[in-house]
Design a protein around this motif. Structure first.
Motif, PDB file in Angstrom:
ATOM      1  N   GLN A   1      54.758 -40.205 -22.919  1.00  0.00           N
ATOM      2  CA  GLN A   1      53.504 -40.920 -22.411  1.00  0.00           C
ATOM      3  C   GLN A   1      53.167 -40.625 -21.132  1.00  0.00           C
ATOM      4  O   GLN A   1      52.037 -40.394 -20.771  1.00  0.00           O
TER       5      GLN A   1
ATOM      6  N   ALA B   1      52.006 -35.245 -20.085  1.00  0.00           N
ATOM      7  CA  ALA B   1      50.770 -34.952 -20.893  1.00  0.00           C
ATOM      8  C   ALA B   1      51.020 -33.578 -21.458  1.00  0.00           C
ATOM      9  O   ALA B   1      50.679 -33.158 -22.568  1.00  0.00           O
ATOM     10  N   LYS B   2      51.841 -32.813 -20.651  1.00  0.00           N
ATOM     11  CA  LYS B   2      52.166 -31.423 -21.097  1.00  0.00           C
ATOM     12  C   LYS B   2      53.539 -31.256 -20.837  1.00  0.00           C
ATOM     13  O   LYS B   2      54.209 -31.610 -19.816  1.00  0.00           O
TER      14      LYS B   2
END
Length: 350
Positions: free
Chosen positions: A236, A239-240
């Motif tokens: 969470q 993002a990457k």
């Protein structure tokens, strides 16, 4: 693994004693050296022949975790391979005082050799020393006592190199894909433990040598539940990701579940310890898990083999030394799709 199963993991010796120097005979001419019995390996073959009966006492924590259960299972299976070995195994316990009492019972029974995987190495040190003082050689398995005087031989894994090998593998994979400035995550074990600290340091050091750094990092509890929860938190917040190292394949069951639940597929993952289910996932090559770094419970098999040799006053076959080494550190091999077949035999159930 549970908090009860700590101070562990370090390895790969596939169930038999391994790893030392061989005495070489130097030659300064082009002529073949003359036959000389003193140049022969001292104990070649001596560990394969049946010898005098040996009563081995065995004590370990409760088998409440895949890796720990495999330690006891491997020890029992190895003892059954030798007709002259009798194994007196105590009931596994995570109560330090109970384990001390159980080992003292084995000492009083005058077993020939003791194999002790302590729940707490520091707490069991005096008991190991007691056995040694009573003339009973002790194989200290994995969680090390506070002093080498409390054991004849220690065998365990290499947590620092475990991290190094995970980092080197990830770096090589990312470089092969020409990934610049990668985001590399880490799902560690319990941060207060020296073994976790050693693994994380090895991982950090390896990545640094390749010009990379550890990115988002969480600490779990060596259980599937904590692995899933902490990995969900990590995903969470990131993002990457380009890569992720999980220290422990038992908690890795939860790590993989969290990744599946999040629908994340953009990164590669490396595990730790060498569970059979992790190896099956690596072999299938259908998800992010591409490798695991061994810390194999087959070290327990090796401990029983060494205990037998100590009881029979033998050295290790093919070692030049007459005596069994004082310490044996197992190697954390990287298991991938290309070599997984050769390591399936040491995979354990998570």
């Amino acid at each position: 693994m549970t908090e009860h199963s700590l101070h562990r993991r370090r390895f790969l010796l596939g169930g038999a004693a391994a790893g030392a120097g061989v005495l070489l005979s130097a030659c300064t001419s082009n002529e073949a050296p003359a036959s000389d019995a003193s140049a022969n390996v001292a104990n070649a073959g001596s560990d394969t022949k049946p010898g005098k009966p040996v009563n081995i006492g065995f004590s370990a924590p409760a088998a409440d975790h895949g890796w720990m259960a495999a330690m006891t299972k491997n020890a029992r299976a190895q003892a059954e391979k030798f007709s002259e070995v009798k194994l007196d195994a105590t009931e596994g316990t995570n109560d330090v005082n109970q384990q001390i009492s159980q080992v003292e019972t084995l000492i009083n029974a005058k077993v020939d050799v003791l194999v002790i995987l302590p729940f707490d190495g520091k707490a069991l040190t005096a008991t190991g020393q007691q056995a040694m003082d009573a003339g009973i050689p002790v194989i200290n398995l994995d969680r090390v006592f506070d002093t080498p005087l409390a054991y004849r031989t220690w065998i365990g894994g290499d947590n620092y190199r475990m991290g190094v090998n995970a980092g080197d593998y990830i770096a090589a994979q990312l470089k092969a894909k020409n990934v610049a400035n990668p985001v590399i995550g880490e799902v560690a074990g319990i941060d207060s433990l020296p073994l976790t600290q050693e693994r994380s340091k090895g991982f950090k050091d390896a990545l640094a040598r390749h010009g990379f750094a550890v990115g988002p990092r969480v600490s779990a509890q060596f259980t599937p539940e904590s692995g899933e929860q902490q990995t969900s938190n990590l995903l969470q917040s990131a993002a990457k990701l380009d890569a992720l190292w999980n220290h422990d394949d038992d908690q890795g069951v939860g790590v993989v579940a969290a990744i599946d639940n999040a629908g994340r597929k953009e990164f590669l993952m490396v595990g730790g310890a060498g569970s059979r289910n992790a190896m099956d996932l690596i072999k299938a090559d259908s998800g992010p898990l591409k490798a695991t770094v061994l810390y194999s419970p087959s070290m327990a098999s090796t401990a029983i083999s060494l205990a037998r040799l100590l009881g029979q006053e033998k050295g290790v076959g093919d070692f030049a030394e007459h005596e069994i080494p004082a310490e044996i550190t197992t190697y954390s091999a990287v298991v991938t799709k290309e070599n997984v077949a050769q390591y399936l035999d040491v995979g354990f159930d998570s």
